[in-house]
Design an enzyme around this catalytic site. Sequence first.
Site, PDB file in Angstrom:
ATOM      1  N   ASP A 193     -74.259 -38.385 -50.396  1.00  0.00           N
ATOM      2  CA  ASP A 193     -73.557 -39.602 -50.762  1.00  0.00           C
ATOM      3  C   ASP A 193     -73.612 -40.591 -49.761  1.00  0.00           C
ATOM      4  OD1 ASP A 193     -72.408 -41.106 -52.422  1.00  0.00           O
ATOM      5  OD2 ASP A 193     -70.757 -40.445 -52.261  1.00  0.00           O
ATOM      6  N   GLY A 249     -59.025 -47.332 -49.677  1.00  0.00           N
ATOM      7  CA  GLY A 249     -60.290 -46.701 -50.085  1.00  0.00           C
ATOM      8  C   GLY A 249     -59.925 -46.101 -51.447  1.00  0.00           C
ATOM      9  N   GLN A 250     -61.100 -46.123 -52.179  1.00  0.00           N
ATOM     10  CA  GLN A 250     -60.764 -45.355 -53.609  1.00  0.00           C
ATOM     11  C   GLN A 250     -62.218 -44.751 -53.998  1.00  0.00           C
ATOM     12  OE1 GLN A 250     -58.019 -45.406 -55.776  1.00  0.00           O
ATOM     13  NE2 GLN A 250     -59.351 -43.689 -56.754  1.00  0.00           N
ATOM     14  N   GLY A 251     -62.233 -43.535 -54.176  1.00  0.00           N
ATOM     15  CA  GLY A 251     -63.515 -42.723 -54.303  1.00  0.00           C
ATOM     16  C   GLY A 251     -63.235 -41.861 -55.723  1.00  0.00           C
ATOM     17  N   THR A 252     -64.449 -41.114 -56.202  1.00  0.00           N
ATOM     18  CA  THR A 252     -64.502 -40.776 -57.290  1.00  0.00           C
ATOM     19  C   THR A 252     -63.202 -39.618 -57.471  1.00  0.00           C
ATOM     20  OG1 THR A 252     -66.650 -41.220 -57.649  1.00  0.00           O
ATOM     21  CG2 THR A 252     -65.793 -39.547 -59.005  1.00  0.00           C
ATOM     22  N   TYR A 253     -63.161 -38.929 -56.545  1.00  0.00           N
ATOM     23  CA  TYR A 253     -62.247 -37.573 -56.345  1.00  0.00           C
ATOM     24  C   TYR A 253     -61.300 -37.801 -55.399  1.00  0.00           C
ATOM     25  CZ  TYR A 253     -66.456 -35.712 -58.642  1.00  0.00           C
ATOM     26  OH  TYR A 253     -67.612 -35.381 -59.410  1.00  0.00           O
ATOM     27  N   SER A 257     -58.435 -40.679 -52.969  1.00  0.00           N
ATOM     28  CA  SER A 257     -57.862 -41.779 -52.550  1.00  0.00           C
ATOM     29  C   SER A 257     -57.427 -41.913 -51.200  1.00  0.00           C
ATOM     30  CB  SER A 257     -56.643 -42.372 -53.323  1.00  0.00           C
ATOM     31  OG  SER A 257     -56.960 -42.327 -54.787  1.00  0.00           O
ATOM     32  N   VAL A 258     -57.858 -42.995 -50.401  1.00  0.00           N
ATOM     33  CA  VAL A 258     -57.674 -43.001 -49.016  1.00  0.00           C
ATOM     34  C   VAL A 258     -56.175 -44.220 -48.691  1.00  0.00           C
ATOM     35  CG1 VAL A 258     -58.623 -43.253 -46.744  1.00  0.00           C
ATOM     36  CG2 VAL A 258     -59.930 -42.712 -48.798  1.00  0.00           C
ATOM     37  N   LYS A 284     -56.549 -38.909 -46.895  1.00  0.00           N
ATOM     38  CA  LYS A 284     -57.604 -38.819 -47.796  1.00  0.00           C
ATOM     39  C   LYS A 284     -56.671 -37.886 -48.989  1.00  0.00           C
ATOM     40  CE  LYS A 284     -62.007 -37.461 -49.559  1.00  0.00           C
ATOM     41  NZ  LYS A 284     -63.280 -37.267 -48.919  1.00  0.00           N
TER      42      LYS A 284
END
Length: 601
Positions: free
Chosen positions: A233, A116-120, A122-123, A138
């Site tokens: 979100d 996973g990849q988010g704004t703030y 990485s998973v 995370k």
Amino acid sequence: MGCISSKSVVAKAYSPSPTRVEVSETNRSSSRGRSGLKILDSKANLDNERNNKFKKNSSKKSNGAFNLRVGLAQRSVEAEQNAVGWPPWLTAVAAEAIQGWVPLKADSFQKLEKIGQGTYSSVFRAREVETGKMFALKKVRFDNFQPESIRFMAREITILRRLDHPNIMKLEGIITSRLSNSIYLVFEYMEHDLAGLVSRSDIVFTESQIKCYMRQLLSGLEHCHMRGIMHRDIKVSNILLNNEGVLKIGDFGLANTISTDNKHPLTSRVVTLWYRPPELLMGSTSYGVSVDLWSVGCVFAELFLGKPILKGRTEVEQLHKIFKLCGSPPEEFWKKTKLPHATMFKPQTNYESSLRERCADFPASAIDLLETLLSIDASNRGTSSSALMSEYFSVRPYPCNPSNLPKYSPSKEMDVKVQEDSSRKKIEGKMREVATSRRQQRRVSRLMQDQNNLGKSSSKENMQNISQNGHRDDGKTHLTRGKGGGMYKEHTKSALDTMSETSQMMNVVNGNGYSVPLQVPGSNNDYTWVKRRKQDASSTLSDGSRSKISALDPNFAKGTYDLTNQRVSMDFDPAELMNAQGRRELDAQRAIRKSRFGRDK
């Protein structure tokens, strides 16, 4: 007794209530008059001021002592947290968030691939070394030198510790150390997210499955909202599923508590664009849990459609799509809301709602619930509890049990992105191959065309050189056009340059393969030969006889066409190329030579 009474009087005189003192003194002695009352009143006021100062000083001392005790306790807590392994930069700012916990060690987990990849953040998928159990790590990105960045990260930890529900991701622990500059939040590993499942063309959700997913989603949100927490979100990539069919809400990085006093304005830059409600698009800084319900409505429609229902590229386009789908709000809405950007984004055209037309294939009860969730007026969206009690969940087909949901291969948004990237690269590679082959074909055709043009131009130049055999004299070529349209050279040199002219003679190959001089029309003789014999060969002839000597004389041809430099074959049979008149002239010349030299040369 008197002492006691006097003491009582004195005590009353120094009591904090001057009115009671005045009354008592007036009853006991009336001879003092008004002046005595004034004096006593002034003394009482002075005593009151002293008492108030004493209270203030004592309160300051007590507050200072309290603050000192709090400060010492906080330092003691930080020292304890540092002792168990928490980094000082975290305990100094967010000691409350980690209170009572011990950090986990990084070597307790084997980090595997990114999922996973988010704004703030990485998973990553990770395996616990001791048990072999899978977890999701995370990694939160922040600046550990900025206290505000640390508080933002600590808020997520605090909120997660307050939540405990089967449909909400549970924080299992935190990985860090005193020497570490990063933090990993440890969660249970979930095999899927809704974004990965929705994007798969081989998966079509049944109505019973959609109801099962929606009921779990609304149940988790109800737990959050009842504890005063907004997620802010909600989207398909933040809704996780495991192989047992259990749905859990994840990624509380943007979550915040509900503000009741509205003293602290909230940011409107939350919620992913396709799931963002209209009040946030218009700049609202005072909102509640209704923003999550709008996002739930977008997810609800996406489960039926298999794609986002509102897919704008910019905020303006997103709001325009909302008005076209849900209809323009009435005039009362604009007067009541007073949103910062309401005037800017107010549509010039009044749109009628097209939601029922767009969702004509949905069940009627689903459309009713969707209309409620996607209300432009936030006050009309209801709550997560009212949505759970709607008719949609009480009519057939009923929501299935999570354990009865189909088992899918691991599907996550990250997998979809990888597949899309690989397919895009393949398409781009094929397009590059096609473009390269086309360029090669164009290059080959251009080369062939250039060769053809070169051949044509060469033959054209040869013909022009044959027909325009110009002679350069001091850099100039003097050409004269004959009556027949041909070009021939105009001789301007003296007799001494005859040999130079002869060396530049161009020949034409006849049909028999012999190279012969070019006949130029318009001359006095039947044949005008461009080549002339050498000066020594014609010195014994008179001018009149020389004019009649033809280049067909073998000695003349041999002497004149000395081709050691020219390398052009001059072998030919003159007799075969001459006409009757030419033969007669040749015979006459032979007779003259025989008479002079005694033999035929």
